[in-house]
Design a protein around this motif. Structure first.
Motif, short mmCIF file in Angstrom:
data_model
loop_
_atom_site.label_atom_id
_atom_site.label_comp_id
_atom_site.label_asym_id
_atom_site.label_seq_id
_atom_site.Cartn_x
_atom_site.Cartn_y
_atom_site.Cartn_z
N HIS A 1 0.85 -1.20 0.00
CA HIS A 1 0.00 0.00 0.00
C HIS A 1 0.88 1.25 0.00
O HIS A 1 1.05 1.93 1.01
N ASP A 2 1.45 1.53 -1.17
CA ASP A 2 2.39 2.65 -1.29
C ASP A 2 1.70 4.02 -1.39
O ASP A 2 2.36 5.05 -1.25
N THR A 3 0.40 4.03 -1.65
CA THR A 3 -0.29 5.32 -1.84
C THR A 3 -0.85 5.86 -0.53
O THR A 3 -1.25 7.03 -0.48
N ALA A 4 -0.84 5.07 0.53
CA ALA A 4 -1.47 5.49 1.78
C ALA A 4 -0.82 6.74 2.36
O ALA A 4 -1.50 7.56 2.99
N TYR A 5 0.48 6.92 2.12
CA TYR A 5 1.16 8.06 2.74
C TYR A 5 0.59 9.39 2.22
O TYR A 5 0.66 10.41 2.91
N ILE A 6 0.04 9.37 1.00
CA ILE A 6 -0.56 10.60 0.47
C ILE A 6 -1.77 10.99 1.32
O ILE A 6 -1.98 12.17 1.62
N GLY A 7 -2.57 10.01 1.71
CA GLY A 7 -3.72 10.31 2.55
C GLY A 7 -3.33 10.85 3.91
O GLY A 7 -4.08 11.62 4.51
N ALA A 8 -2.15 10.47 4.39
CA ALA A 8 -1.72 10.91 5.72
C ALA A 8 -1.34 12.38 5.76
O ALA A 8 -1.23 12.96 6.84
N ILE A 9 -1.13 13.00 4.60
CA ILE A 9 -0.68 14.40 4.59
C ILE A 9 -1.76 15.34 4.02
O ILE A 9 -1.49 16.50 3.76
N LEU A 10 -2.97 14.83 3.87
CA LEU A 10 -4.04 15.66 3.32
C LEU A 10 -4.58 16.68 4.32
O LEU A 10 -5.34 17.57 3.95
N PHE A 11 -4.19 16.59 5.60
CA PHE A 11 -4.70 17.51 6.60
C PHE A 11 -4.15 18.93 6.41
O PHE A 11 -4.68 19.89 7.01
N VAL A 12 -3.12 19.10 5.59
CA VAL A 12 -2.57 20.45 5.38
C VAL A 12 -3.19 21.14 4.17
O VAL A 12 -2.79 22.26 3.84
N ILE A 13 -4.15 20.52 3.51
CA ILE A 13 -4.77 21.15 2.34
C ILE A 13 -5.40 22.48 2.76
O ILE A 13 -6.25 22.52 3.65
N PRO A 14 -5.00 23.60 2.15
CA PRO A 14 -5.53 24.92 2.55
C PRO A 14 -6.87 25.21 1.89
O PRO A 14 -6.99 26.06 0.99
N GLY A 15 -7.91 24.52 2.33
CA GLY A 15 -9.22 24.67 1.70
C GLY A 15 -9.80 26.07 1.85
O GLY A 15 -10.40 26.60 0.91
N PHE A 16 -9.62 26.69 3.02
CA PHE A 16 -10.21 28.00 3.25
C PHE A 16 -9.65 29.06 2.31
O PHE A 16 -10.43 29.77 1.64
N PRO A 17 -8.33 29.25 2.21
CA PRO A 17 -7.84 30.28 1.27
C PRO A 17 -8.13 29.97 -0.18
O PRO A 17 -8.31 30.88 -0.98
N LEU A 18 -8.18 28.67 -0.55
CA LEU A 18 -8.54 28.33 -1.92
C LEU A 18 -9.95 28.81 -2.26
O LEU A 18 -10.18 29.42 -3.31
N VAL A 19 -10.88 28.53 -1.37
CA VAL A 19 -12.27 28.88 -1.63
C VAL A 19 -12.50 30.38 -1.49
O VAL A 19 -13.13 31.01 -2.35
N THR A 20 -12.00 30.98 -0.41
CA THR A 20 -12.22 32.42 -0.23
C THR A 20 -11.51 33.24 -1.30
O THR A 20 -11.99 34.32 -1.68
N GLY A 21 -10.38 32.73 -1.81
CA GLY A 21 -9.73 33.42 -2.92
C GLY A 21 -10.60 33.44 -4.15
O GLY A 21 -10.72 34.46 -4.84
N GLY A 22 -11.24 32.30 -4.44
CA GLY A 22 -12.16 32.25 -5.57
C GLY A 22 -13.36 33.15 -5.38
O GLY A 22 -13.82 33.81 -6.32
N LEU A 23 -13.88 33.21 -4.15
CA LEU A 23 -15.02 34.08 -3.87
C LEU A 23 -14.64 35.55 -4.02
O LEU A 23 -15.43 36.36 -4.51
N ASP A 24 -13.44 35.91 -3.58
CA ASP A 24 -13.00 37.30 -3.73
C ASP A 24 -12.88 37.69 -5.21
O ASP A 24 -13.26 38.79 -5.61
#
Length: 593
Positions: A368-391
Motif C-alpha cells: 500500500h504505497d499510496t497510503a502516505y498521500i492520505g496521511a498528509i491531506l490535513f494540510v490542504i488549505p481549503g479556506f484560502p482556496l475557496v475564499t480566494g475564488g469568492l474574492d
C-alpha cells in the motif's frame, strides 16, 4: 491616540471618529485573522460602522487592511497588518453576534438574528466557561417562561423578515453611491485631524426603513429584557494606540449614514473589552484532540479516494501525529511554511512506518504505497482556496490572487515534503486497489466517511461541535452525491465537483434561512462560510496534486501535467459552485454595485 483615550469611557455614539474607527478596524482585523475573504471583512466593517453613523471604505488584502472612515465632518485613515493568517470559524461566528450586539446597543436592528437575546447572552458572557450553554438557556427561558415575551419576539422576527428586502435595497443604493464617490474617499491628505472641514451630506431616502429597524430593535430589546437580564462585565482594558491621518473633506453627494440613537448604554471601553475576550479565546480543542480529528478526517478522506483498511490505518496514524506536531509548532509561532513541511514529512514517515510494522505480520500491507498521500491531506488549505475564488468573483483581484497564491504555496511545500519521503523510502504510489463493494453498501459507507471527514476538518478549523455536526451533515449529503454521480452516471469529476459545491451552498443557505425564520432554534444560526468550506474541502483533489508532484520529481512531465490540470479543473469548479449558489440566493451577490 489622545482623542481615543479621551473618549474611551464615552458612549460609542458620542465618541470621536478616531475612537469609532478603532472599533471598526479592529473588528475587520479579527475577521481577517480568522481566515475569511476580503468581501466578508468589508461587510463586517460596514455592519459595525453603520449604527455608529460612520461610512467606511476599506482595502483588504491577505494580511493587511487600509480603512478610511468618515462621519460627514472629519475623516481618518487607519492601517493594520497581521503577522500571519489562519482559520478560526468560531471567531467568525462570534463576530457576527458581536455586530448584532453592538447594533442593538446603538439603537439599530440586528441583521444576524432577530432574536437578539442569543447575541446578547453570547457577547455579555464571553468570559464564562459555558457561554454557549448560557445562550441556549436564555432562549429557552424567553420561549418557555414568558409567553408575552415569546409573542413579542415572534412579531419582531416577522417584522425583520418583512423589512429585510427593503433594508438590503437601501444598502445596495448606498454602495452604488459610494462607488460614484470613491475617488473622493480613496486618498488621504496631510491635513491634521483638528483642521478637518465640515461636510454637507445628502439623504439617501431610507429614513422610513431606518425607523422601522429601530422600532424592531426596540421590540426585540424590550422582549429580551423582560425574560432574561444581561450580565455585562466591566473590567479595565489597555487603551489601544492607532496610527491615523486626516483627509480631505468628503464629497457633498456621499450617502448619509443613519443617525445613531443612544440607549445610555455601551462605551468604547466596554466594546473593546468584548473584543478582547473574542481575540484572546483559546482554541476549543487541545493539540491532542486536534490530532485525533485530523486522523479521522484523513482516514475518511482515504476511503473516499478508494483506499482500504490498511490505507486508512496508515493515514490515521500519520495524520494524527503530523497534526499534533503542526499544532505544537504553530502554537510557538513558528513559520507556517516550515511547520507545514516538517509536519508533512513526519506524517508521511509515521504512515510508512505503521504499514511496515503491520507488514511484519501481514505482507500485504507493504504493497500500500499510496497510503502516505492520505496521511498528509490535513494540510490542504481549503479556506484560502475557496475564499480566494469568492474574492475574485466579487472582482477583488488583489485579495483573491494573494489568497490563491498563499494556498498554492502551502500545497507546494506539502507536495515537496511528500515527494521527498517517497524518494527516501522508495515508494511508487500508483493509486488504491478497488474494493469491489456493492453500490448500496458503498454509498452508505461513503456517507459515513464523508460525515466523519467533514467533522474532522471542521474541528481543525476550530468550529464548535454543533457547527461541526451541521457542516458534517451537509458534507455527507453533497460528497456522497458527487461520488455517486461519478460512478453511476459517469459525470466528469469537474462537473460533479461543481454540483456538489453548489448543493452545499444551497443547503447552507436553507439552514441559515430556516434559523432566520424561526424554523430552527436561533442559537443554531451559523455563517454560511463556516458550513460550506468544511463541507467541500473534502472535495479538493489532494491525491491529484500529490501525484502531480511525484511525477514532476521523476521528470515525467507528461503525467505531472496531466494530474496537475485534473486538479486545477476540479479546484476552480468548487468556488464557482458556491458563487452560483450565492448569486441565486443573495441580492448583494446577484448585482454588481
Amino acid at each position: 491616540m489622545e482623542d481615543i483615550e479621551r473618549d474611551y469611557d464615552k458612549p460609542i455614539v458620542e465618541a470621536c471618529i478616531a475612537a469609532k474607527t478603532s472599533l471598526i478596524v479592529r473588528v475587520g482585523m479579527l475577521e481577517l485573522g480568522a481566515g475569511t475573504g476580503s468581501f466578508r471583512v468589508r461587510e463586517m466593517m460596514h455592519r459595525i460602522a453603520y449604527p455608529m453613523g460612520v461610512h467606511v471604505r476599506a482595502d483588504v488584502n491577505l494580511t493587511d487592511i487600509e480603512a478610511t472612515c468618515t462621519d460627514g465632518v472629519s475623516r481618518i485613515t487607519e492601517v493594520v497588518d497581521l503577522p500571519t493568517t489562519g482559520v478560526n470559524t468560531e471567531r467568525i461566528w462570534l463576530l457576527e453576534h458581536f455586530a448584532d450586539w453592538l447594533s442593538v446597543k446603538c439603537g439599530q436592528a440586528g441583521t444576524y438574528h432577530a432574536m437578539t437575546v442569543v447575541s446578547r447572552e453570547l457577547v455579555d458572557n464571553l468570559d464564562e466557561p459555558n457561554v454557549y450553554a448560557a445562550a441556549r438557556k436564555a432562549v429557552k427561558e424567553v420561549l418557555a417562561q414568558d409567553q408575552d415575551a415569546a409573542e413579542a419576539l415572534k412579531d419582531a422576527v416577522a417584522t425583520v423578515v418583512h423589512n429585510e428586502d427593503e433594508i438590503s435595497q437601501n444598502r445596495i443604493d448606498a454602495a452604488a453611491m459610494d462607488t460614484r464617490t470613491a475617488a473622493g474617499l480613496g486618498t488621504v491628505g496631510s491635513t491634521p485631524r483638528s483642521e478637518a472641514m465640515p461636510t454637507t451630506t445628502a439623504s439617501d431616502g431610507s429614513e422610513d426603513s431606518r425607523s422601522a429597524s429601530v422600532s424592531v430593535a426596540d421590540a426585540v430589546e424590550n422582549s429580551d429584557s423582560s425574560a432574561a437580564g444581561s450580565a455585562a462585565t466591566e473590567s479595565s482594558a489597555t487603551s489601544r494606540g492607532r496610527d491615523s491621518a486626516a483627509g480631505r473633506p468628503a464629497s457633498s453627494d456621499k450617502p448619509a449614514s443613519p443617525k445613531p440613537q443612544a440607549r445610555g448604554g455601551i462605551t468604547v471601553r466596554q466594546a473593546h473589552e468584548r473584543l478582547d475576550l473574542i481575540e484572546r479565546r483559546k482554541p476549543l480543542y487541545s493539540p491532542l484532540f486536534s490530532g485525533f480529528a485530523s486522523a479521522v478526517a484523513c482516514a475518511a478522506f482515504v476511503f473516499l479516494l478508494g483506499g482500504g483498511p490498511y490505507d486508512m490505518a496508515g493515514a490515521f496514524v500519520g495524520a494524527g501525529i503530523g497534526q499534533w506536531v503542526r499544532r505544537q509548532m504553530l502554537g510557538r509561532r513558528i513559520n507556517q511554511f516550515f511547520a507545514t513541511g516538517v509536519a508533512v514529512i513526519i506524517a508521511a514517515l509515521a504512515c510508512v512506518g505503521t504499514l511496515r510494522l503491520v507488514g511484519i505480520f501481514d505482507p500485504v500491507a507493504l504493497k500500500h504505497d499510496t497510503a502516505y498521500i492520505g496521511a498528509i491531506l490535513f494540510v490542504i488549505p481549503g479556506f484560502p482556496l475557496v475564499t480566494g475564488g469568492l474574492d475574485i468573483a466579487k472582482l477583488d483581484f488583489p485579495s483573491g490572487v494573494q489568497r490563491i497564491t498563499y494556498a498554492f504555496s502551502i500545497i507546494l511545500v506539502a507536495t515537496l515534503g511528500g515527494w521527498a519521503v517517497a524518494r527516501m523510502v522508495m515508494l511508487n504510489p500508483q493509486g488504491f486497489e478497488p474494493m469491489n463493494l456493492s453500490p448500496w453498501l458503498m454509498a452508505g459507507l461513503r456517507m459515513i466517511a464523508a460525515f466523519c471527514g467533514v467533522w474532522g476538518f471542521s474541528v481543525l478549523f476550530n468550529s464548535p461541535q454543533r457547527m461541526a455536526l451541521v457542516a458534517a451533515v451537509i458534507g455527507a449529503l453533497t460528497d456522497t452525491m458527487r461520488l455517486e454521480m461519478q460512478d453511476l452516471l459517469h459525470v466528469p469529476p469537474e462537473m460533479a465537483a461543481f454540483l456538489g459545491a453548489f448543493l452545499a451552498g444551497m443547503l447552507a443557505t436553507v439552514w441559515r434561512s430556516s434559523v432566520r425564520h424561526g424554523l430552527l432554534p436561533p442559537h443554531l444560526g451559523y455563517p454560511r462560510i463556516s458550513l460550506t468550506v468544511p463541507s467541500i474541502v473534502i472535495m479538493v483533489p489532494g491525491l491529484y496534486m500529490y501525484r502531480a508532484m511525484f511525477y514532476l520529481g521523476q521528470f515525467n512531465t507528461l503525467n505531472a501535467l496531466d494530474w496537475a490540470f485534473r486538479a486545477f479543473m476540479v479546484i476552480i469548479c468548487l468556488p464557482i459552485g458556491l458563487v452560483t449558489a450565492r448569486v441565486l440566493t443573495d441580492r448583494s451577490w446577484r448585482y454588481d454595485v
